[in-house]
Write a protein that holds these residues in place. Structure first.
Motif, PDB file in Angstrom:
ATOM      1  N   THR A 258       0.905  -1.248  -0.079  1.00  0.00           N
ATOM      2  CA  THR A 258       0.168  -0.001   0.041  1.00  0.00           C
ATOM      3  C   THR A 258       0.850   1.286  -0.085  1.00  0.00           C
ATOM      4  O   THR A 258       0.606   2.239  -0.697  1.00  0.00           O
ATOM      5  CB  THR A 258      -0.860   0.108   1.239  1.00  0.00           C
ATOM      6  OG1 THR A 258      -1.844  -1.050   1.387  1.00  0.00           O
ATOM      7  CG2 THR A 258      -1.835   1.198   1.110  1.00  0.00           C
ATOM      8  N   ASP A 292      -3.030  13.513   2.050  1.00  0.00           N
ATOM      9  CA  ASP A 292      -4.595  13.138   2.370  1.00  0.00           C
ATOM     10  C   ASP A 292      -5.121  13.261   1.177  1.00  0.00           C
ATOM     11  O   ASP A 292      -6.105  12.383   0.525  1.00  0.00           O
ATOM     12  CB  ASP A 292      -5.055  13.783   3.308  1.00  0.00           C
ATOM     13  CG  ASP A 292      -6.243  12.948   3.979  1.00  0.00           C
ATOM     14  OD1 ASP A 292      -5.978  11.879   4.331  1.00  0.00           O
ATOM     15  OD2 ASP A 292      -7.018  13.569   4.339  1.00  0.00           O
ATOM     16  N   SER A 299      -6.229   6.605  -5.533  1.00  0.00           N
ATOM     17  CA  SER A 299      -5.990   5.708  -4.213  1.00  0.00           C
ATOM     18  C   SER A 299      -5.048   4.268  -4.423  1.00  0.00           C
ATOM     19  O   SER A 299      -5.085   3.968  -5.664  1.00  0.00           O
ATOM     20  CB  SER A 299      -7.262   5.221  -3.760  1.00  0.00           C
ATOM     21  OG  SER A 299      -8.259   6.109  -3.620  1.00  0.00           O
ATOM     22  N   PHE A 357      -8.139   4.420   2.774  1.00  0.00           N
ATOM     23  CA  PHE A 357      -7.587   3.409   3.679  1.00  0.00           C
ATOM     24  C   PHE A 357      -8.841   2.578   4.224  1.00  0.00           C
ATOM     25  O   PHE A 357      -8.709   1.704   5.372  1.00  0.00           O
ATOM     26  CB  PHE A 357      -7.076   4.205   5.107  1.00  0.00           C
ATOM     27  CG  PHE A 357      -5.872   4.755   4.752  1.00  0.00           C
ATOM     28  CD1 PHE A 357      -4.646   4.148   4.378  1.00  0.00           C
ATOM     29  CD2 PHE A 357      -5.489   6.395   4.599  1.00  0.00           C
ATOM     30  CE1 PHE A 357      -3.496   4.675   4.225  1.00  0.00           C
ATOM     31  CE2 PHE A 357      -4.401   6.920   4.510  1.00  0.00           C
ATOM     32  CZ  PHE A 357      -3.409   6.137   4.118  1.00  0.00           C
ATOM     33  N   TYR A 363     -11.131  -0.500   8.791  1.00  0.00           N
ATOM     34  CA  TYR A 363     -10.289   0.756   8.522  1.00  0.00           C
ATOM     35  C   TYR A 363      -8.929   0.337   8.817  1.00  0.00           C
ATOM     36  O   TYR A 363      -8.521  -0.299   9.792  1.00  0.00           O
ATOM     37  CB  TYR A 363     -10.772   1.838   9.324  1.00  0.00           C
ATOM     38  CG  TYR A 363      -9.976   3.264   9.018  1.00  0.00           C
ATOM     39  CD1 TYR A 363     -10.260   3.914   8.092  1.00  0.00           C
ATOM     40  CD2 TYR A 363      -8.807   3.791   9.885  1.00  0.00           C
ATOM     41  CE1 TYR A 363      -9.624   5.180   7.495  1.00  0.00           C
ATOM     42  CE2 TYR A 363      -8.371   4.710   9.588  1.00  0.00           C
ATOM     43  CZ  TYR A 363      -8.706   5.453   8.657  1.00  0.00           C
ATOM     44  OH  TYR A 363      -7.804   6.615   8.254  1.00  0.00           O
ATOM     45  N   CYS A 364      -8.104   0.644   7.761  1.00  0.00           N
ATOM     46  CA  CYS A 364      -6.506   0.270   7.803  1.00  0.00           C
ATOM     47  C   CYS A 364      -5.916   0.230   9.217  1.00  0.00           C
ATOM     48  O   CYS A 364      -5.895   1.314   9.862  1.00  0.00           O
ATOM     49  CB  CYS A 364      -5.970   0.916   6.628  1.00  0.00           C
ATOM     50  SG  CYS A 364      -4.330   0.506   6.796  1.00  0.00           S
ATOM     51  N   SER A 367      -3.113   2.649   9.255  1.00  0.00           N
ATOM     52  CA  SER A 367      -3.201   3.944   8.787  1.00  0.00           C
ATOM     53  C   SER A 367      -2.311   4.942   9.341  1.00  0.00           C
ATOM     54  O   SER A 367      -1.925   5.731   8.773  1.00  0.00           O
ATOM     55  CB  SER A 367      -4.825   4.336   8.607  1.00  0.00           C
ATOM     56  OG  SER A 367      -5.009   4.162  10.141  1.00  0.00           O
ATOM     57  N   ARG A 371       0.662   6.680   7.296  1.00  0.00           N
ATOM     58  CA  ARG A 371       0.193   8.240   6.848  1.00  0.00           C
ATOM     59  C   ARG A 371       1.813   8.931   7.481  1.00  0.00           C
ATOM     60  O   ARG A 371       2.210   9.925   6.584  1.00  0.00           O
ATOM     61  CB  ARG A 371      -0.698   8.939   7.722  1.00  0.00           C
ATOM     62  CG  ARG A 371      -1.995   8.592   7.132  1.00  0.00           C
ATOM     63  CD  ARG A 371      -3.280   9.182   7.969  1.00  0.00           C
ATOM     64  NE  ARG A 371      -4.568   8.969   7.924  1.00  0.00           N
ATOM     65  CZ  ARG A 371      -5.327   9.585   6.772  1.00  0.00           C
ATOM     66  NH1 ARG A 371      -4.627  10.764   6.212  1.00  0.00           N
ATOM     67  NH2 ARG A 371      -6.485   9.188   6.635  1.00  0.00           N
TER      68      ARG A 371
END
Length: 414
Positions: A258, A292, A299, A357, A363-364, A367, A371
């Motif tokens: 990812t 973001d 994505s 995400f 939800y990842c 994340s 990030r």
């Protein structure tokens, strides 16, 4: 949109893999959901979810989950769907958070998330800056750079190895084994049996590797994520080596692909949008907002699959228990009903609740780490970009409907 067009959705995306967004737009404007029956393909029918609101319904609703068997009313583990001869890969799949449902998902995720947050708070960001700074310094004098292999692959791999407490010298071996493991995806092209065999070999290697590490940490704990996972307070039946090994591999493999894709595509977008690059050079504080927005805009993960655990109505269409539902994240993130001017990069965008995400209980998990890696990686490399140009006119993207990005990105100094 005719039924024939719906059957061609995946082939149309692959034919326009560098820029699938016009294909998504045609489907999204025609209808929020499309039924793909796949006659003669050997694959199960599925629903395509194209709009943000419907995507949110599926991803956050408890009526949808990760298990095809559970949706069909069976208690068989997910590994039962794999071809025979993949016992180690099957054990990984059954213990990966991404394929769990509550209540097990809730319990396991809470422990892993706590251990990961603890590691981030203990100075991982500072070590990540050091790692990235060294990489950028090494690249600064090169006349040509292959950004995917020389930078975007290396940054997330070295950072997660630092977090896990795994020797940095093993990163090349890790990259090779990770690439082989990812061949198990049903969305990858090529012979399925051969890909599963390669993935099983990689899983076996990872299993042996991380069991040695676990044994070492039990004898001599360190200040790392694996030690924290070993020492954590698990609920009954959890915390065994099968789960711990699978968790280490999951964090390594899913996060690497990812973040590699995200870094590659963000750099590509900055090189193609000089005004945006100039803004980030003048105002480095805008890097988090840019990361973001660029993840929304393009994505790294384009699709995710769920299964209907009960009958539901989504977007005016009746979905039945057992149906496969594919949420097209790349389309949802360009839905003008939720993101005005979706095809424009806007750093002042108010709605930042994109699904780059994921959403909901899945939800990842990484994340926050992702990030952090991406913001540090972009903030460091952006200083080199004014002296670099894309070398070559044709980029080659992987034939992958989920992870979407260039296989190579050659840059040259000017």
């Amino acid at each position: 949109m005719s039924a024939l067009d719906a059957e061609r959705f995946h082939s149309l995306v692959l034919a326009n893999i560098e820029n699938p967004y016009p294909v998504y737009q045609r489907f999204r404007e025609s209808a929020g959901l499309h039924r793909v029956l796949r006659p003669g393909s050997g694959r199960e029918p599925e629903w395509l979810v194209m709009r943000y609101g419907d995507a949110s319904t599926v991803l956050t609703g408890r009526g949808f989950g990760r298990g095809a068997a559970a949706a069909a009313g069976s208690s068989a583990p997910l590994s039962a769907s794999l071809a025979g001869g993949c016992p180690t890969l099957g054990a990984f799949v059954d213990n990966w958070l991404v394929f769990m449902d509550p209540p097990r998902h809730t319990a396991v995720r809470a422990v892993v998330a706590d251990c990961l947050a603890q590691r981030i708070q203990e100075g991982l960001a500072e070590r990540a800056r050091d790692i990235v700074g060294e990489l950028v310094a090494d690249l600064a004098d090169n006349s040509r750079i292959e950004l995917v292999g020389d930078y975007a692959t290396v940054v997330p791999m070295l950072v997660i190895l630092e977090a896990l407490g795994v020797p940095r010298t093993d990163w090349t071996w890790m990259c090779g084994r990770t690439a082989a493991l990812q061949q198990a995806s049903t969305f990858r092209p090529g012979n399925r049996a051969q890909r599963l065999a390669a993935a099983e070999d990689a899983a076996h290697d990872f299993d042996e590797y991380f069991r040695r590490i676990l044994s070492s940490r039990r004898r001599a704990p360190g200040n790392d994520l694996i030690s924290a996972l070993v020492a954590a307070s698990w609920s009954d039946g959890e915390g065994a080596d099968d789960l711990l090994v699978a968790t280490c591999v999951h964090l390594l493999a899913s996060g690497n692909e990812t973040m590699r894709t995200a870094l590659s595509k963000i750099v590509l977008l900055l090189l193609r949008h000089a005004n945006l690059l100039d803004r980030l050079l003048d105002q480095p504080r805008l890097v988090p907002a840019a990361v973001d927005e660029l993840i929304r805009f393009d994505s790294p993960a384009q699709m995710v699959t769920r299964w209907a655990y009960r009958d539901a109505c989504v977007g005016g269409r009746d979905i039945h228990r057992g149906d496969k539902v594919t949420v097209v994240l790349g389309s949802a993130n360009r839905d003008p009903a939720s993101f005005p001017d979706p095809d424009v990069i806007r750093l002042d965008r108010r709605n930042r609740r994109h699904c780059g995400f994921g959403m909901g209980i899945h939800y990842c998990l990484g994340s926050a780490l992702g990030r952090m890696e991406t913001e540090i990686g972009v903030g460091a490399i952006v200083k080199l970009l004014p002296r670099l140009r894309i070398d070559g006119e044709q980029l080659v993207y992987g034939e992958d409907l989920i992870f979407h990005g260039p296989l190579e990105l050659w840059l040259r100094r000017v």
